[in-house]
Design an enzyme around this catalytic site. Structure first.
Site, PDB file in Angstrom:
ATOM      1  N   LYS A 199       0.864  -1.180   0.000  1.00  0.00           N
ATOM      2  CA  LYS A 199       0.000   0.000   0.000  1.00  0.00           C
ATOM      3  C   LYS A 199       0.898   1.227   0.000  1.00  0.00           C
ATOM      4  CE  LYS A 199      -3.576   2.490   2.466  1.00  0.00           C
ATOM      5  NZ  LYS A 199      -4.596   2.442   3.523  1.00  0.00           N
ATOM      6  N   ARG A 209     -10.597  10.053   1.677  1.00  0.00           N
ATOM      7  CA  ARG A 209     -10.469  10.771   2.952  1.00  0.00           C
ATOM      8  C   ARG A 209     -11.556  11.830   3.079  1.00  0.00           C
ATOM      9  NH1 ARG A 209      -3.812  11.127   2.921  1.00  0.00           N
ATOM     10  NH2 ARG A 209      -3.500   8.860   2.792  1.00  0.00           N
ATOM     11  N   GLU A 237       7.731  -6.899   1.505  1.00  0.00           N
ATOM     12  CA  GLU A 237       6.457  -6.934   2.243  1.00  0.00           C
ATOM     13  C   GLU A 237       5.687  -8.220   1.916  1.00  0.00           C
ATOM     14  OE1 GLU A 237       5.238  -5.061   4.545  1.00  0.00           O
ATOM     15  OE2 GLU A 237       6.178  -3.089   4.424  1.00  0.00           O
ATOM     16  N   LYS A 252      -2.098  -1.507  -3.881  1.00  0.00           N
ATOM     17  CA  LYS A 252      -2.999  -0.359  -3.847  1.00  0.00           C
ATOM     18  C   LYS A 252      -2.205   0.923  -3.914  1.00  0.00           C
ATOM     19  CE  LYS A 252      -5.990   1.876  -0.514  1.00  0.00           C
ATOM     20  NZ  LYS A 252      -6.537   1.810   0.814  1.00  0.00           N
TER      21      LYS A 252
HETATM   22  C1  PBG Z   1      -7.166   3.733   5.370  1.00  0.00           C
HETATM   23  C2  PBG Z   1      -7.602   3.428   4.000  1.00  0.00           C
HETATM   24  C3  PBG Z   1      -7.462   4.301   2.935  1.00  0.00           C
HETATM   25  C4  PBG Z   1      -8.046   3.692   1.840  1.00  0.00           C
HETATM   26  C5  PBG Z   1      -8.518   2.445   2.249  1.00  0.00           C
HETATM   27  N1  PBG Z   1      -8.219   2.281   3.598  1.00  0.00           N
HETATM   28  C6  PBG Z   1      -6.925   5.683   2.885  1.00  0.00           C
HETATM   29  C7  PBG Z   1      -5.627   5.990   3.450  1.00  0.00           C
HETATM   30  O1  PBG Z   1      -4.775   5.137   3.656  1.00  0.00           O
HETATM   31  O2  PBG Z   1      -5.422   7.164   3.736  1.00  0.00           O
HETATM   32  C8  PBG Z   1      -8.124   4.329   0.493  1.00  0.00           C
HETATM   33  C9  PBG Z   1      -9.096   3.777  -0.463  1.00  0.00           C
HETATM   34  C10 PBG Z   1      -9.423   4.687  -1.588  1.00  0.00           C
HETATM   35  O3  PBG Z   1      -8.793   5.741  -1.794  1.00  0.00           O
HETATM   36  O4  PBG Z   1     -10.341   4.344  -2.325  1.00  0.00           O
HETATM   37  N2  PBG Z   1      -6.761   2.750   6.191  1.00  0.00           N
END
Ligand code: PBG
Length: 331
Positions: A199, A209, A237, A252
């Site tokens: 991620k 957010r 990872e 992601k």
């Molecule tokens: C947070 C989380 C995020 C997303 C999924 N889980 C945002 C972040 O890490 O700030 C993002 C998913 C998206 O942008 O569609 N744990």
């Protein structure tokens, strides 16, 4: 001589729709989609400005959305809660409330549709007054081991409510193994872990957010999410998450990281998931709304590319729409 022009003419395999169908290497299917849902406590729905077509869903609206998604052929959803500001605390206590929004919604979904696959997100950012995925020390450090302890309790509560797949998105070290041990210790050895393995600290999470009002109040997420420049680190990872017991590994965002999806695909026998995140959705949607892209073709192409890179499953806000387009193509 068959190996080169003029004997070799690749266009022969593209000369009709039927031939293109039988030489196609990558197929999209609604069965491969996971549909992310933003849930809230208040009834009704509320549009998310930066994600046209996506809303925060109240308790009744969630049920009708899932019913419609099932009608479109979607079998799996993942839940993200909007927690009222008044209930956010420095340690994200609401994350471990067994009567909280997520466990309650899981129970209602599983009661209505036992065969629906429900995934839950494990991380503190929707619950944390600092907007970080972990517990923040007074000097701003994100505390790893203290956070993992909370995440384990959060995961056990979600599994206890009936979640089928636990998806830790926090990027703390060691959390996959710790969560696996906690789940097993609590009698949930059948609950899967979908690890957010690679991620990245991405600008493409902006609309998400907004949706959850969860942006970090100070600093950024670069001490736990990965540097977008790195792919070898993603493989490191991967090895850790495999060793710690992940059932599925995820990359992601998806579209800008196809090489990372491919790298994981080549190095693991586990299923690989990819998350087409909120910013990828927002870009496609905005260009489509301006008339600058053909939405259907651009979306299906983006999803095909993610599958071609090696993803077995795709988390996408376009899940329902894409499933309907695919069904139309089959008709
Ligand atoms: C947070 C989380 C995020 C997303 C999924 N889980 C945002 C972040 O890490 O700030 C993002 C998913 C998206 O942008 O569609 N744990």
């Amino acid at each position: 001589m068959t190996g080169s022009f003029p004997a070799a003419r690749p266009r022969r395999n593209r000369k009709s729709a039927i031939i293109r169908d039988f030489v196609r290497e990558t197929a999209l299917s609604a069965r491969r989609f996971v549909y992310p849902l933003f849930i809230r406590e208040a009834e009704g729905t509320e549009a998310i400005a930066s994600m046209p077509g996506v809303s925060r869903l109240g308790p009744e609206a969630v049920l009708s959305e899932v019913e419609a998604a099932r009608g479109d052929g979607i079998g799996t959803v993942i839940l993200f809660p909007l927690v009222p500001e008044s209930r956010k605390t420095p340690r994200g206590d609401e994350a471990v409330n067994p009567e909280g929004l997520v466990p309650g919604t899981v129970r209602r979904l599983k009661a209505r549709w036992p065969d629906l696959v429900v995934c839950t997100d494990v991380a503190l950012d929707p619950y944390n007054s600092d907007g970080h995925d972990g517990v923040v020390a007074p000097d701003g450090t994100i505390l790893n081991d203290e956070t993992v302890e909370v995440l384990c309790r959060q995961a056990v509560i979600q599994a206890g409510a009936g979640a089928d797949i636990i998806a830790p998105s926090d990027m703390m070290d060691g959390r996959i193994g710790a969560i696996r041990a906690s789940l097993d210790g609590a009698g949930h050895s059948g609950v899967s872990i979908l690890a957010y393995t690679a991620k990245f600290a991405s600008a493409f999470y902006g609309p998400f957010r907004d949706a959850l009002d969860s942006a970090p109040k100070s600093g950024d997420k670069k001490t736990y999410q990965m540097d977008p420049s790195n792919v070898r680190e993603a493989l490191r990872e991967l090895r850790l998450d495999e060793a710690e017991g992940a059932d599925i590994v995820m990359v992601k965002p998806a579209g800008p990281y196809l090489d990372v999806i491919r790298a994981l695909r080549e190095q693991t026998t586990l299923p690989v998931a990819a998350y087409q995140v909120s910013g990828e959705y927002a870009m496609l949607k905005a260009a489509a709304q301006l008339g600058w892209l053909h939405e259907r073709r651009a979306v299906l192409e983006s999803l095909t590319a993610i599958r071609r890179a090696g993803a077995d499953m795709i988390l996408t806000y376009y899940a329902r729409q894409a499933a309907r387009w695919l069904a139309e193509e089959q008709a």
